[in-house]
Design a protein around this motif. Structure first.
Motif, PDB file in Angstrom:
ATOM      1  N   UNK A 242      52.618  44.264  42.792  1.00 22.11           N
ATOM      2  CA  UNK A 242      51.770  44.892  43.811  1.00 22.11           C
ATOM      3  C   UNK A 242      50.349  44.334  43.748  1.00 22.11           C
ATOM      4  N   UNK A 243      49.834  44.158  42.535  1.00 25.28           N
ATOM      5  CA  UNK A 243      48.494  43.593  42.385  1.00 25.28           C
ATOM      6  C   UNK A 243      48.462  42.147  42.861  1.00 25.28           C
ATOM      7  N   UNK A 244      49.519  41.407  42.587  1.00 23.97           N
ATOM      8  CA  UNK A 244      49.591  40.022  43.058  1.00 23.97           C
ATOM      9  C   UNK A 244      49.576  39.962  44.581  1.00 23.97           C
ATOM     10  N   UNK A 245      50.240  40.921  45.198  1.00 26.49           N
ATOM     11  CA  UNK A 245      50.234  40.941  46.664  1.00 26.49           C
ATOM     12  C   UNK A 245      48.799  41.077  47.180  1.00 26.49           C
ATOM     13  N   UNK A 246      48.019  41.947  46.574  1.00 23.22           N
ATOM     14  CA  UNK A 246      46.628  42.098  46.992  1.00 23.22           C
ATOM     15  C   UNK A 246      45.847  40.808  46.761  1.00 23.22           C
ATOM     16  N   UNK A 247      45.992  40.251  45.573  1.00 24.99           N
ATOM     17  CA  UNK A 247      45.207  39.068  45.197  1.00 24.99           C
ATOM     18  C   UNK A 247      45.581  37.854  46.044  1.00 24.99           C
ATOM     19  N   UNK A 248      46.876  37.538  46.091  1.00 23.94           N
ATOM     20  CA  UNK A 248      47.300  36.293  46.731  1.00 23.94           C
ATOM     21  C   UNK A 248      47.291  36.370  48.257  1.00 23.94           C
ATOM     22  N   UNK A 249      47.305  37.574  48.810  1.00 23.43           N
ATOM     23  CA  UNK A 249      47.106  37.685  50.254  1.00 23.43           C
ATOM     24  C   UNK A 249      45.717  37.175  50.620  1.00 23.43           C
ATOM     25  N   UNK A 250      44.732  37.496  49.807  1.00 18.83           N
ATOM     26  CA  UNK A 250      43.370  37.048  50.089  1.00 18.83           C
ATOM     27  C   UNK A 250      43.217  35.543  49.895  1.00 18.83           C
ATOM     28  N   UNK A 251      43.808  35.006  48.825  1.00 21.48           N
ATOM     29  CA  UNK A 251      43.612  33.574  48.562  1.00 21.48           C
ATOM     30  C   UNK A 251      44.336  32.702  49.588  1.00 21.48           C
TER      31      UNK A 251
ATOM     32  N   UNK B  21      38.322  26.890  45.602  1.00 21.86           N
ATOM     33  CA  UNK B  21      39.393  27.693  45.010  1.00 21.86           C
ATOM     34  C   UNK B  21      38.826  28.891  44.255  1.00 21.86           C
ATOM     35  N   UNK B  22      37.740  28.677  43.527  1.00 20.25           N
ATOM     36  CA  UNK B  22      37.125  29.771  42.784  1.00 20.25           C
ATOM     37  C   UNK B  22      36.584  30.830  43.738  1.00 20.25           C
ATOM     38  N   UNK B  23      35.996  30.384  44.843  1.00 20.49           N
ATOM     39  CA  UNK B  23      35.476  31.345  45.815  1.00 20.49           C
ATOM     40  C   UNK B  23      36.614  32.136  46.454  1.00 20.49           C
ATOM     41  N   UNK B  24      37.734  31.464  46.722  1.00 24.01           N
ATOM     42  CA  UNK B  24      38.892  32.186  47.255  1.00 24.01           C
ATOM     43  C   UNK B  24      39.396  33.203  46.240  1.00 24.01           C
ATOM     44  N   UNK B  25      39.405  32.814  44.959  1.00 21.81           N
ATOM     45  CA  UNK B  25      39.836  33.743  43.914  1.00 21.81           C
ATOM     46  C   UNK B  25      38.902  34.936  43.820  1.00 21.81           C
ATOM     47  N   UNK B  26      37.595  34.712  44.089  1.00 21.79           N
ATOM     48  CA  UNK B  26      36.659  35.831  44.096  1.00 21.79           C
ATOM     49  C   UNK B  26      37.115  36.890  45.110  1.00 21.79           C
ATOM     50  N   UNK B  27      37.538  36.430  46.285  1.00 21.77           N
ATOM     51  CA  UNK B  27      38.057  37.365  47.278  1.00 21.77           C
ATOM     52  C   UNK B  27      39.287  38.090  46.786  1.00 21.77           C
ATOM     53  N   UNK B  28      40.125  37.377  46.011  1.00 23.47           N
ATOM     54  CA  UNK B  28      41.301  38.017  45.443  1.00 23.47           C
ATOM     55  C   UNK B  28      40.947  39.111  44.460  1.00 23.47           C
ATOM     56  N   UNK B  29      39.965  38.848  43.611  1.00 25.93           N
ATOM     57  CA  UNK B  29      39.550  39.870  42.637  1.00 25.93           C
ATOM     58  C   UNK B  29      38.885  41.053  43.328  1.00 25.93           C
ATOM     59  N   UNK B  30      38.118  40.773  44.382  1.00 29.74           N
ATOM     60  CA  UNK B  30      37.529  41.881  45.141  1.00 29.74           C
ATOM     61  C   UNK B  30      38.616  42.750  45.769  1.00 29.74           C
ATOM     62  N   UNK B  31      39.720  42.119  46.184  1.00 30.87           N
ATOM     63  CA  UNK B  31      40.840  42.887  46.721  1.00 30.87           C
ATOM     64  C   UNK B  31      41.469  43.770  45.644  1.00 30.87           C
ATOM     65  N   UNK B  32      41.537  43.263  44.404  1.00 33.46           N
ATOM     66  CA  UNK B  32      42.065  44.083  43.316  1.00 33.46           C
ATOM     67  C   UNK B  32      41.212  45.327  43.099  1.00 33.46           C
ATOM     68  N   UNK B  33      39.881  45.155  43.170  1.00 37.73           N
ATOM     69  CA  UNK B  33      38.982  46.301  43.038  1.00 37.73           C
ATOM     70  C   UNK B  33      39.189  47.264  44.199  1.00 37.73           C
ATOM     71  N   UNK B  34      39.217  46.707  45.400  1.00 35.19           N
ATOM     72  CA  UNK B  34      39.375  47.534  46.610  1.00 35.19           C
ATOM     73  C   UNK B  34      40.654  48.354  46.570  1.00 35.19           C
ATOM     74  N   UNK B  35      41.732  47.747  46.064  1.00 32.61           N
ATOM     75  CA  UNK B  35      43.032  48.416  46.086  1.00 32.61           C
ATOM     76  C   UNK B  35      43.325  49.197  44.811  1.00 32.61           C
TER      77      UNK B  35
END
Length: 416
Positions: free
Chosen positions: A353-362, A389-403
């Protein structure tokens, strides 16, 4: 990103293409973020590919790591085209075959002879058959993913129990688990077939210990270098870790995406080919040999692998900064040429579930990270690509916080 054309083609393929029906997507359906990842690719160039809907992706999948120089490398492709125009399917040997084998023996530690084949499963399967012939033993000990043939397939369906009963797995970085197999089956194990690592690095002395155990018990050591070969070092993991196997198998990065594999090692073992049956109509085809020779020569001509290590380290460092900043239950793992993120939320359901949040953003940011497989860096990747890639990952981590999959940003720092 719109993926209409990709999904339209996928629906058609699932009705007529057995492999597409099985996999549902370009990667197995249970490993993808359904509805977010592209399925059909239109073209590639360097570190990028474009899907059939016109979306561009920075590629860290790189065809399961087969692409080491970059997609559609002109130096490699030109040599292949020249070989095709001369005629590549004769059934007889072409000069490029001997040139390629000679080049292999120069760069692979312990390689006294080599046999060229087409796939990774060809090579590992041949290594097992030769090991059984050479030792006169039937049992095999193995670790990692070694292919799809009966002796190592991940699923039991369609495989006789008698075949599987002769193959035993052991725990990585646990010499006692391998030692126990030798003690349980004294004088019966023909070979130990293993990836030198998957994500976890070898503990100090582990690979050397495996080498000593095989020698002590009269078994052969076979290193499955499909992922590590021509990526960790020119001479693969054997060169990188300083451990020489009796046999080693290669494919993937060997030819920058073209279909070829190699079995290398001790001459006295490979000469057993005159007693065992290993053959294919297409082994003599020289188009992929030309690709492999061009790839090896280009890798030897400059600091391409050093660059891959440097860029991979840059990516891992950036990801570690993000995991710390966002207090994420995620660990940056793997070696620099093959980095990965290990999600550690607890249950597999939570991780997925967490991967879905992270990788949807990346993936929406145009960066193709595989959710459940090594990533790869190629020589065409740039420092700017790594920053993207790092900036895209930042969005992924922000999604983890959001969710709700991780805590607030440490030190009260607001997410940028």
């Amino acid at each position: 990103m719109l993926l209409d054309r990709s999904f339209e083609l996928a629906r058609k393929a699932e009705e007529i293409d057995a492999l597409a029906a099985k996999r549902k997507n370009v990667i197995a359906s249970d490993q993808m973020i359904e509805g977010e990842y592209p399925i059909f690719v239109d073209r590639t160039s360097g570190a990028y590919f474009w899907d059939v809907d016109g979306n561009r992706y920075l590629d860290f999948f790189l065809s399961y790591g087969t692409v080491v120089l970059g997609h559609a490398d002109r130096d490699v492709d030109d040599q292949v085209i020249a070989e095709i125009r001369k005629g590549f399917a004769t059934g007889l040997s072409k000069p490029v075959q001997t040139e390629l084998v000679s080049e292999l023996l120069e760069v692979i530690p312990g390689a006294e002879m080599a046999m060229l084949m087409k796939t990774g499963s060809d090579a590992t399967g041949a290594a097992v058959r030769l090991s059984r012939s050479f030792t006169g033993r039937d049992r095999v000990a193995r670790f990692g993913y070694n292919g799809w043939h009966d002796w190592c397939a991940q699923w039991d369906h369609g495989i006789p129990r008698a075949t599987r009963d002769l193959v035993h797995t052991f725990a990585y970085n646990d010499l006692d688990s391998l030692r126990a197999l030798f003690e349980r089956h004294p004088g019966e194990i023909a070979c130990v077939v293993m990836m030198p690592f998957e994500v976890e690095p070898p503990a100090p002395g582990f690979l050397e210990g495996v080498r000593e155990l095989t020698r002590a018990h009269g078994a052969l050591l076979v290193l499955d270098e499909m992922r590590s070969g021509f990526r960790m070092a020119l001479g693969g993991a054997q060169e990188y870790f300083g451990v020489t196997a009796d046999l080693a198998t290669f494919s993937k990065a060997f030819a920058n995406g073209y279909a070829i594999s190699a079995l290398t090692g001790r001459a006295e073992v490979l000469r057993r080919l005159d007693r065992v049956h290993i053959s294919s109509t297409f082994y003599a085809n020289s188009d992929a040999m030309a690709a492999a020779l061009a790839t090896l020569r280009k890798l030897r001509s400059g600091p391409h692998l050093e660059r891959i290590h440097t860029l991979g380290s840059r990516l891992q460092d950036g990801l570690r900064e993000l995991t710390d900043k966002y207090a994420a239950p995620v660990e940056v793992v793997g070696h620099p040429p093959m980095p990965f993120l290990d999600f550690r939320l607890g249950s597999e359901e939570e991780n997925q579930a967490a991967k879905r949040s992270f990788y949807t953003e990346t993936i929406r940011a145009g960066v193709f990270f595989h959710p459940n497989h090594h990533w790869f860096v190629c020589a065409a990747t740039t420092e700017e690509d790594i920053d993207t890639a790092i900036e895209a990952a930042r969005g992924g981590f922000e999604a983890l916080v959001r969710d709700g999959y991780t805590g607030a940003v440490r030190s009260g720092e607001a997410a940028r």
